[in-house]
Motif scaffolding. Structure first.
Motif, short mmCIF file in Angstrom:
data_model
loop_
_atom_site.label_atom_id
_atom_site.label_comp_id
_atom_site.label_asym_id
_atom_site.label_seq_id
_atom_site.Cartn_x
_atom_site.Cartn_y
_atom_site.Cartn_z
N ASN A 5 38.17 40.92 26.68
CA ASN A 5 38.74 39.32 27.56
C ASN A 5 39.82 39.80 28.19
O ASN A 5 40.15 39.85 29.94
CB ASN A 5 38.92 38.72 27.23
CG ASN A 5 37.50 37.93 26.37
OD1 ASN A 5 36.35 38.44 26.86
ND2 ASN A 5 37.12 37.52 25.36
N THR A 6 40.97 40.37 28.02
CA THR A 6 42.73 40.96 28.39
C THR A 6 42.35 41.80 29.49
O THR A 6 42.70 41.63 30.32
CB THR A 6 43.83 41.35 27.41
OG1 THR A 6 43.60 40.16 26.21
CG2 THR A 6 44.62 40.66 27.70
N GLY A 14 43.58 43.15 40.12
CA GLY A 14 43.79 44.62 40.40
C GLY A 14 44.46 45.61 39.33
O GLY A 14 45.25 46.54 40.20
N ILE A 15 44.62 45.25 37.73
CA ILE A 15 45.78 45.68 37.67
C ILE A 15 45.17 46.41 36.78
O ILE A 15 44.30 45.19 35.50
CB ILE A 15 46.80 44.40 36.69
CG1 ILE A 15 47.77 43.40 37.67
CG2 ILE A 15 47.44 45.15 35.47
CD1 ILE A 15 48.27 42.61 36.84
N PRO A 16 45.38 47.36 36.78
CA PRO A 16 44.36 48.50 35.26
C PRO A 16 45.00 48.64 34.58
O PRO A 16 46.49 48.17 33.94
CB PRO A 16 44.49 49.93 35.66
CG PRO A 16 46.08 49.92 37.10
CD PRO A 16 46.07 48.39 37.38
N THR A 17 44.35 48.96 33.01
CA THR A 17 44.35 48.25 32.16
C THR A 17 44.34 49.62 31.33
O THR A 17 42.97 49.40 30.51
CB THR A 17 43.75 47.09 31.06
OG1 THR A 17 42.20 47.36 31.81
CG2 THR A 17 43.96 45.83 31.79
N ILE A 18 44.82 50.24 31.01
CA ILE A 18 45.43 51.93 30.76
C ILE A 18 45.93 52.06 29.71
O ILE A 18 47.21 51.35 29.93
CB ILE A 18 45.38 52.91 31.55
CG1 ILE A 18 43.72 53.37 32.45
CG2 ILE A 18 45.49 54.44 30.22
CD1 ILE A 18 44.23 53.72 33.30
#
Length: 92
Positions: A5-6, A14-18
């Motif tokens: 979800n986050t 547009g923020i990559p979540t790596i």
């Protein structure tokens, strides 16, 4: 994996979540292995309310084709010229 979800919420902006994880369970200490990161072309997908299996297959095949292109273009940089000749990309 996890925190879907986050991750999806941040992705909408547009923020990559790596999450980078290094040596000794510390995200700040890099691993000793070399890491090659490449980014391919953007694939613009249409919004299809009720896609058929054929439509899903069509866009999936375009995605896989781009993955193969990226891999083939950069495998020598990652593995060296000799090993790049024998190593293959596995797509499930």
């Amino acid at each position: 994996q996890g925190l879907w979800n986050t991750r999806l919420a941040l992705n909408r902006f547009g923020i990559p979540t790596i999450l980078v994880w290094g040596r000794w369970f510390s995200p700040l200490l890099p691993k000793k292995k070399q890491l090659h990161i490449v980014v391919g072309r953007t694939i613009v997908l249409p919004k299809i309310e009720n896609p058929t299996k054929e439509e899903v297959s069509k866009w999936h095949n375009k995605y896989i084709a781009e993955l193969r292109r990226i891999y083939d273009d950069h495998k020598e940089n990652a593995y060296g010229p000799e090993k790049a000749k024998e190593i293959k990309l596995e797509v499930w």
